[in-house]
Write a protein that holds these residues in place. Structure first.
Motif, PDB file in Angstrom:
ATOM      1  N   HIS A  22      31.286  44.023  38.763  1.00 24.53           N
ATOM      2  CA  HIS A  22      30.652  43.500  39.978  1.00 24.53           C
ATOM      3  C   HIS A  22      30.550  41.973  39.931  1.00 24.53           C
ATOM      4  O   HIS A  22      30.810  41.300  40.924  1.00 24.53           O
ATOM      5  CB  HIS A  22      29.263  44.122  40.175  1.00 24.53           C
ATOM      6  N   GLU A  26      32.268  39.297  42.439  1.00 26.67           N
ATOM      7  CA  GLU A  26      31.393  38.335  43.121  1.00 26.67           C
ATOM      8  C   GLU A  26      31.932  36.921  42.937  1.00 26.67           C
ATOM      9  O   GLU A  26      31.942  36.104  43.861  1.00 26.67           O
ATOM     10  CB  GLU A  26      29.973  38.452  42.545  1.00 26.67           C
ATOM     11  N   GLY A  29      34.494  35.945  45.304  1.00 32.81           N
ATOM     12  CA  GLY A  29      34.078  35.784  46.689  1.00 32.81           C
ATOM     13  C   GLY A  29      34.067  37.075  47.480  1.00 32.81           C
ATOM     14  O   GLY A  29      34.057  37.059  48.719  1.00 32.81           O
ATOM     15  N   VAL A  30      34.067  38.205  46.776  1.00 32.48           N
ATOM     16  CA  VAL A  30      33.996  39.502  47.466  1.00 32.48           C
ATOM     17  C   VAL A  30      32.558  39.731  47.920  1.00 32.48           C
ATOM     18  O   VAL A  30      31.643  39.743  47.120  1.00 32.48           O
ATOM     19  CB  VAL A  30      34.446  40.660  46.528  1.00 32.48           C
ATOM     20  N   ARG A  31      32.392  39.892  49.213  1.00 31.32           N
ATOM     21  CA  ARG A  31      31.038  40.061  49.753  1.00 31.32           C
ATOM     22  C   ARG A  31      30.573  41.506  49.697  1.00 31.32           C
ATOM     23  O   ARG A  31      29.414  41.793  49.490  1.00 31.32           O
ATOM     24  CB  ARG A  31      30.993  39.559  51.201  1.00 31.32           C
ATOM     25  N   GLU A  32      31.502  42.425  49.925  1.00 31.29           N
ATOM     26  CA  GLU A  32      31.139  43.837  49.817  1.00 31.29           C
ATOM     27  C   GLU A  32      32.323  44.634  49.294  1.00 31.29           C
ATOM     28  O   GLU A  32      33.479  44.290  49.545  1.00 31.29           O
ATOM     29  CB  GLU A  32      30.661  44.398  51.157  1.00 31.29           C
ATOM     30  N   GLU A  33      32.001  45.680  48.550  1.00 29.86           N
ATOM     31  CA  GLU A  33      33.051  46.510  47.974  1.00 29.86           C
ATOM     32  C   GLU A  33      33.658  47.400  49.049  1.00 29.86           C
ATOM     33  O   GLU A  33      33.020  47.693  50.061  1.00 29.86           O
ATOM     34  CB  GLU A  33      32.475  47.383  46.859  1.00 29.86           C
ATOM     35  N   TRP A  56      40.305  44.614  49.184  1.00 31.51           N
ATOM     36  CA  TRP A  56      39.318  43.625  48.733  1.00 31.51           C
ATOM     37  C   TRP A  56      39.369  42.379  49.610  1.00 31.51           C
ATOM     38  O   TRP A  56      40.295  41.590  49.529  1.00 31.51           O
ATOM     39  CB  TRP A  56      39.567  43.273  47.265  1.00 31.51           C
ATOM     40  N   GLN A  57      38.370  42.246  50.452  1.00 36.04           N
ATOM     41  CA  GLN A  57      38.267  41.090  51.336  1.00 36.04           C
ATOM     42  C   GLN A  57      37.477  39.992  50.635  1.00 36.04           C
ATOM     43  O   GLN A  57      36.322  40.195  50.280  1.00 36.04           O
ATOM     44  CB  GLN A  57      37.578  41.490  52.646  1.00 36.04           C
ATOM     45  N   THR A  58      38.124  38.860  50.435  1.00 35.31           N
ATOM     46  CA  THR A  58      37.451  37.762  49.718  1.00 35.31           C
ATOM     47  C   THR A  58      37.341  36.521  50.594  1.00 35.31           C
ATOM     48  O   THR A  58      38.138  36.327  51.515  1.00 35.31           O
ATOM     49  CB  THR A  58      38.229  37.393  48.430  1.00 35.31           C
ATOM     50  N   SER A  59      36.362  35.716  50.271  1.00 37.08           N
ATOM     51  CA  SER A  59      36.181  34.474  51.033  1.00 37.08           C
ATOM     52  C   SER A  59      37.170  33.414  50.552  1.00 37.08           C
ATOM     53  O   SER A  59      37.438  32.446  51.242  1.00 37.08           O
ATOM     54  CB  SER A  59      34.745  33.969  50.873  1.00 37.08           C
ATOM     55  N   ASN A  60      37.706  33.600  49.355  1.00 38.41           N
ATOM     56  CA  ASN A  60      38.717  32.690  48.823  1.00 38.41           C
ATOM     57  C   ASN A  60      40.059  33.409  48.785  1.00 38.41           C
ATOM     58  O   ASN A  60      40.117  34.633  48.779  1.00 38.41           O
ATOM     59  CB  ASN A  60      38.364  32.273  47.378  1.00 38.41           C
TER      60      ASN A  60
END
Length: 195
Positions: A22, A26, A29-33, A56-60
Motif C-alpha cells: 500500500h 501511495e 500517486g495511486v489514490r485508490e486501489e 492503476w490510476q496514478t497522479s504521476n
C-alpha cells in the motif's frame, strides 16, 4: 494429518507485508486501489497482465516496472524453518500447493528464489495449483473440486491448511480435515504436524 496435504502459499509459507504494498502504491500517486472484483479477475486468469497494469490510476506518469515493484512489495520471503517442515512432511505425505495468486506474484517469487531454488521448492509438491491457472479461486467450491478431480483425490483423504477462515470453512464443508492458522497468533510451525 491425512495422507494428502493441501497447503496455501501466501501467509502460510511466504510472509506477506500488505502495508509495504500500500505504501509503495501511495508513493506512486495511486489514490485508490482497483475494485476487488477486477483484482479477482486477474487472480483467476480472466484478465491479462497488460489489462491489470491499466487498472492503476496514478497522479504521476509511471512505468509498468513501477507498478510491478509496488505490487510485489507485498512479498517477503519463505523462512528456512518452513522449507524444512515441508521437506519433513513430504517424506510421509503428498503435498499440494493451492494458492489464490497471479502471474506477476508467481514470477516475482520465482525470480526471488532463483531457478535452482524454485525447482527445489517445486519438487516438494506433487503439483501446484494457482488460481490464475485454474481459472477459479478459494473459497469457491468449484476451485476445490477441480483440484481434487485433477489430482485424483477424495476430500476425506485430504488435510487443508490456510490462513483465511472462509477458505478453511469451505474446505471443511467438502469433507477435508481443515486447519486455520491465525497469523496474528501463530504460524504453520505451531500446528501439530511436524512430529
Amino acid at each position: 494429518m491425512k495422507e494428502n496435504i493441501l497447503i496455501d502459499l501466501g501467509g502460510i509459507l511466504i510472509d506477506l507485508d500488505f502495508n509495504a504494498m500500500h505504501d509503495a502504491f501511495e508513493a506512486l500517486g495511486v489514490r485508490e486501489e482497483p475494485a476487488k472484483s477486477d483484482l479477482q479477475k486477474y487472480e483467476t486468469g480472466k484478465m491479462s497482465t497488460a489489462d491489470f497494469y491499466s487498472l492503476w490510476q496514478t497522479s504521476n506518469w509511471v512505468m509498468k516496472s513501477d507498478i510491478n515493484h509496488a505490487w510485489n512489495a507485498l512479498l517477503l520471503d519463505i523462512p528456512e524453518e518452513r522449507i524444512a517442515l515441508l521437506k519433513k512432511l513430504s517424506r510421509k505425505h503428498r503435498l499440494y500447493l493451492v494458492s489464490n495468486t497471479n502471474e506477476l506474484h508467481i514470477n516475482a517469487i520465482k525470480s526471488q528464489m532463483g531457478i535452482f531454488g524454485w525447482n527445489q521448492f517445486s519438487k516438494l509438491f506433487e503439483k501446484m495449483y494457482f488460481s490464475h491457472e485454474v481459472g477459479n479461486r478459494k473459497p469457491n467450491k468449484a476451485f476445490f473440486e477441480s483440484i481434487l478431480k485433477d489430482a485424483g483425490l477424495s476430500a476425506e483423504d485430504c488435510s487443508f491448511i490456510d490462513d483465511t477462515k472462509e477458505h478453511v470453512d469451505a474446505a471443511a464443508k467438502l469433507g477435508m480435515d481443515a486447519h486455520y492458522v491465525n497469523l496474528e497468533e501463530e504460524t504453520i510451525l505451531d500446528l501439530d504436524i511436524a512430529r
